[in-house]
Scaffold this motif. Structure first.
Motif, PDB file in Angstrom:
ATOM      1  N   LEU A   1       0.825  -1.209   0.000  1.00 56.48           N
ATOM      2  CA  LEU A   1       0.000   0.000   0.000  1.00 56.48           C
ATOM      3  C   LEU A   1       0.859   1.259   0.000  1.00 56.48           C
ATOM      4  O   LEU A   1       0.528   2.248  -0.662  1.00 56.48           O
ATOM      5  N   THR A   2       1.984   1.227   0.719  1.00 58.48           N
ATOM      6  CA  THR A   2       2.909   2.364   0.687  1.00 58.48           C
ATOM      7  C   THR A   2       3.531   2.514  -0.695  1.00 58.48           C
ATOM      8  O   THR A   2       3.640   3.634  -1.229  1.00 58.48           O
ATOM      9  N   ALA A   3       3.927   1.393  -1.296  1.00 56.02           N
ATOM     10  CA  ALA A   3       4.533   1.436  -2.625  1.00 56.02           C
ATOM     11  C   ALA A   3       3.542   1.964  -3.656  1.00 56.02           C
ATOM     12  O   ALA A   3       3.885   2.788  -4.527  1.00 56.02           O
ATOM     13  N   ASP A   4       2.301   1.496  -3.580  1.00 58.86           N
ATOM     14  CA  ASP A   4       1.272   1.976  -4.505  1.00 58.86           C
ATOM     15  C   ASP A   4       1.020   3.468  -4.316  1.00 58.86           C
ATOM     16  O   ASP A   4       0.900   4.226  -5.286  1.00 58.86           O
ATOM     17  N   PHE A   5       0.941   3.889  -3.054  1.00 59.37           N
ATOM     18  CA  PHE A   5       0.716   5.312  -2.768  1.00 59.37           C
ATOM     19  C   PHE A   5       1.868   6.153  -3.316  1.00 59.37           C
ATOM     20  O   PHE A   5       1.653   7.227  -3.893  1.00 59.37           O
ATOM     21  N   ALA A   6       3.099   5.661  -3.146  1.00 64.27           N
ATOM     22  CA  ALA A   6       4.267   6.397  -3.628  1.00 64.27           C
ATOM     23  C   ALA A   6       4.269   6.517  -5.145  1.00 64.27           C
ATOM     24  O   ALA A   6       4.354   7.618  -5.703  1.00 64.27           O
ATOM     25  N   LEU A   7       4.177   5.392  -5.809  1.00 64.47           N
ATOM     26  CA  LEU A   7       4.355   5.369  -7.266  1.00 64.47           C
ATOM     27  C   LEU A   7       3.124   5.840  -8.023  1.00 64.47           C
ATOM     28  O   LEU A   7       3.229   6.623  -8.981  1.00 64.47           O
ATOM     29  N   HIS A   8       1.968   5.368  -7.589  1.00 63.93           N
ATOM     30  CA  HIS A   8       0.738   5.643  -8.329  1.00 63.93           C
ATOM     31  C   HIS A   8       0.132   6.996  -7.968  1.00 63.93           C
ATOM     32  O   HIS A   8      -0.253   7.771  -8.847  1.00 63.93           O
ATOM     33  N   VAL A   9       0.060   7.277  -6.654  1.00 58.08           N
ATOM     34  CA  VAL A   9      -0.616   8.496  -6.204  1.00 58.08           C
ATOM     35  C   VAL A   9       0.331   9.697  -6.202  1.00 58.08           C
ATOM     36  O   VAL A   9       0.037  10.735  -6.801  1.00 58.08           O
ATOM     37  N   ARG A  10       1.474   9.576  -5.544  1.00 59.02           N
ATOM     38  CA  ARG A  10       2.388  10.708  -5.430  1.00 59.02           C
ATOM     39  C   ARG A  10       3.306  10.861  -6.647  1.00 59.02           C
ATOM     40  O   ARG A  10       3.705  11.963  -7.003  1.00 59.02           O
ATOM     41  N   GLY A  11       3.633   9.741  -7.297  1.00 57.93           N
ATOM     42  CA  GLY A  11       4.548   9.806  -8.426  1.00 57.93           C
ATOM     43  C   GLY A  11       3.890   9.820  -9.784  1.00 57.93           C
ATOM     44  O   GLY A  11       4.553  10.074 -10.801  1.00 57.93           O
ATOM     45  N   ASN A  12       2.568   9.555  -9.816  1.00 62.12           N
ATOM     46  CA  ASN A  12       1.826   9.520 -11.088  1.00 62.12           C
ATOM     47  C   ASN A  12       2.526   8.648 -12.134  1.00 62.12           C
ATOM     48  O   ASN A  12       2.649   9.010 -13.301  1.00 62.12           O
ATOM     49  N   LEU A  13       2.997   7.494 -11.714  1.00 64.09           N
ATOM     50  CA  LEU A  13       3.742   6.596 -12.593  1.00 64.09           C
ATOM     51  C   LEU A  13       2.885   6.137 -13.762  1.00 64.09           C
ATOM     52  O   LEU A  13       1.728   5.752 -13.593  1.00 64.09           O
ATOM     53  N   GLU A  14       3.496   6.158 -14.939  1.00 60.35           N
ATOM     54  CA  GLU A  14       2.850   5.666 -16.154  1.00 60.35           C
ATOM     55  C   GLU A  14       3.668   4.531 -16.747  1.00 60.35           C
ATOM     56  O   GLU A  14       4.890   4.468 -16.575  1.00 60.35           O
ATOM     57  N   ALA A  15       2.989   3.636 -17.446  1.00 61.70           N
ATOM     58  CA  ALA A  15       3.685   2.519 -18.097  1.00 61.70           C
ATOM     59  C   ALA A  15       4.750   3.064 -19.042  1.00 61.70           C
ATOM     60  O   ALA A  15       4.529   4.048 -19.753  1.00 61.70           O
ATOM     61  N   GLY A  16       5.911   2.431 -19.030  1.00 60.98           N
ATOM     62  CA  GLY A  16       7.005   2.846 -19.895  1.00 60.98           C
ATOM     63  C   GLY A  16       7.974   3.813 -19.252  1.00 60.98           C
ATOM     64  O   GLY A  16       9.055   4.060 -19.803  1.00 60.98           O
TER      65      GLY A  16
ATOM     66  N   TYR B   1       3.030  -2.049 -12.849  1.00 61.30           N
ATOM     67  CA  TYR B   1       2.469  -0.897 -13.556  1.00 61.30           C
ATOM     68  C   TYR B   1       3.203  -0.589 -14.862  1.00 61.30           C
ATOM     69  O   TYR B   1       2.951   0.437 -15.481  1.00 61.30           O
ATOM     70  N   GLY B   2       4.119  -1.481 -15.263  1.00 58.60           N
ATOM     71  CA  GLY B   2       4.751  -1.343 -16.574  1.00 58.60           C
ATOM     72  C   GLY B   2       5.977  -0.464 -16.621  1.00 58.60           C
ATOM     73  O   GLY B   2       6.369   0.002 -17.700  1.00 58.60           O
ATOM     74  N   ALA B   3       6.638  -0.240 -15.496  1.00 64.32           N
ATOM     75  CA  ALA B   3       7.822   0.619 -15.462  1.00 64.32           C
ATOM     76  C   ALA B   3       9.088  -0.183 -15.735  1.00 64.32           C
ATOM     77  O   ALA B   3       9.117  -1.407 -15.619  1.00 64.32           O
ATOM     78  N   GLU B   4      10.157   0.537 -16.077  1.00 62.25           N
ATOM     79  CA  GLU B   4      11.490  -0.036 -16.191  1.00 62.25           C
ATOM     80  C   GLU B   4      12.234   0.315 -14.907  1.00 62.25           C
ATOM     81  O   GLU B   4      12.358   1.495 -14.556  1.00 62.25           O
ATOM     82  N   VAL B   5      12.728  -0.703 -14.207  1.00 61.15           N
ATOM     83  CA  VAL B   5      13.235  -0.519 -12.847  1.00 61.15           C
ATOM     84  C   VAL B   5      14.754  -0.614 -12.804  1.00 61.15           C
ATOM     85  O   VAL B   5      15.349  -1.537 -13.365  1.00 61.15           O
ATOM     86  N   VAL B   6      15.354   0.370 -12.094  1.00 69.96           N
ATOM     87  CA  VAL B   6      16.764   0.297 -11.721  1.00 69.96           C
ATOM     88  C   VAL B   6      16.803   0.097 -10.211  1.00 69.96           C
ATOM     89  O   VAL B   6      16.384   0.977  -9.453  1.00 69.96           O
TER      90      VAL B   6
ATOM     91  N   LEU C   1      11.414   8.743 -12.097  1.00 68.27           N
ATOM     92  CA  LEU C   1      11.141   8.738 -10.662  1.00 68.27           C
ATOM     93  C   LEU C   1      12.297   8.113  -9.902  1.00 68.27           C
ATOM     94  O   LEU C   1      12.937   7.169 -10.396  1.00 68.27           O
ATOM     95  N   VAL C   2      12.550   8.644  -8.718  1.00 67.10           N
ATOM     96  CA  VAL C   2      13.442   7.993  -7.761  1.00 67.10           C
ATOM     97  C   VAL C   2      12.619   7.738  -6.508  1.00 67.10           C
ATOM     98  O   VAL C   2      12.006   8.664  -5.960  1.00 67.10           O
ATOM     99  N   ALA C   3      12.561   6.476  -6.064  1.00 67.36           N
ATOM    100  CA  ALA C   3      11.885   6.125  -4.823  1.00 67.36           C
ATOM    101  C   ALA C   3      12.951   5.870  -3.765  1.00 67.36           C
ATOM    102  O   ALA C   3      13.744   4.941  -3.896  1.00 67.36           O
TER     103      ALA C   3
END
Length: 333
Positions: A125-140, A163-168, A208-210
């Protein structure tokens, strides 16, 4: 009932098993027979009196559990006795029975075991809130994740990939590199000199940087961002709270966003169910599957916090309260 209580703020050694009165099913609450409890970094801080939320001593620690519904309070209609569920609350999880507001009780897919489920709620839930809600992450888009092999870090990796991101993924050891590779991270770099390696992979920077780590990585994390990129601040496990020179933000058109999931939830209890609904297809498909570092008996809760403090964790640390080896989902995993 048996519960693990914090009696002082001298660290993990201040935890002790005790006999306490079982909670009642108040209106709007659900009583959960706890099978497993998740162990989190904020609980390590609580044991030292270093966390922003510090209830009066003594109190039963633990913020997330997996188990079955024991009883529902007046007005609760979404759950019934025997349902397999997860529960999230500020305290009370290191116990045989936990009382949870109904809005913070979550159904568990049939394909997910109770043990795996206990490693999910706070981190996912924290990860989703970070990436989806606060980071507005989009696929790609691209995401750089610090502390990627830890409980929260590994959840960030899995949610970003879902969510379709490329992760480092940024890690500190070869063992942790293997962990995040197994999670599916497309790129793995080591913490020492990470900026140089990231720039080789993404010359123009990441979207994004988490960062749940903080400390001396912060400035180089800002330098890893592309134009209009955002650094998400999730915590300071390194112990040092960094400061930002805002001229960097202005000149490079980048942003820093705070990620305080618990604070946001305080005035929006419905947010938990909304997030869980968003994650449900990925949960049911087995895409969000926590890596379990260790499972200890409840009476060794202090040792569990010491493991987290060692910075050696790869995935999630759990307490076995009344785990069921015959959990029907366990054989399906």
């Amino acid at each position: 009932m048996k519960a693990v209580q914090l009696n002082a703020t001298d660290g993990p050694s201040s935890l002790a098993l005790a006999d306490v009165e079982a909670p009642a099913a108040e209106p709007g609450t659900v009583l959960i027979d706890v099978a497993y409890a998740g162990v989190t970094f904020p609980e390590l801080l609580q044991s030292r009196g270093q966390y922003q939320m510090q209830p009066p001593l003594p109190y039963t620690m633990g913020s997330e559990v997996a188990g079955t519904v024991r009883e529902v309070g007046e007005g609760v209609t979404d759950f019934a006795v025997g349902d397999r569920v997860l529960g999230v609350a500020g305290t009370g999880g290191y116990a045989e029975i936990m009382a949870v507001p109904a809005a913070s009780v979550l159904p568990l897919p049939e394909t997910v075991s109770l043990q795996a489920g206990a490693g999910m709620p706070m981190n996912l839930l924290t990860a989703d809130f970070a990436l989806h809600v606060r980071g507005n992450l989009e696929a790609g888009q691209s995401v750089l994740i610090h502390g990627a092999a830890g409980g929260l870090g590994s959840a960030l990796v899995q949610v970003a990939l879902a969510y379709g991101a490329e992760v480092v993924a940024v890690v500190s050891t070869e063992e942790k590199a293997e962990t995040v590779t197994n999670l599916g991270a497309q790129h793995v770099v080591f913490a020492d000199g990470f900026k140089t390696e990231v720039k080789e992979i993404f010359p123009h920077g990441v979207d994004l940087v988490a960062d749940p780590v903080g400390g001396d990585r912060f400035t180089d994390s800002l330098r890893c961002l592309t134009t209009f990129g955002t650094l998400l601040v999730l915590g300071f496990t390194a112990g040092q709270i960094p400061e930002v020179k805002v001229n960097r933000l202005l000149l490079n058109n980048i942003s820093v966003a705070g990620v305080g999931w618990g604070a946001a939830l305080a005035g929006r209890p419905e947010m938990v169910a909304q997030q869980w609904e968003s994650l449900w297809p990925h949960l049911s498909a087995g895409i969000l599957n926590p890596s379990i570092h260790a499972v200890l008996p409840m009476q060794e809760a202090g040792k569990a916090l010491e493991i987290i403090d060692s910075r050696s964790v790869r995935g999630k640390v759990l307490l076995d309260v009344n785990g069921d080896e015959n959990d029907p989902a366990a054989s399906a995993r």
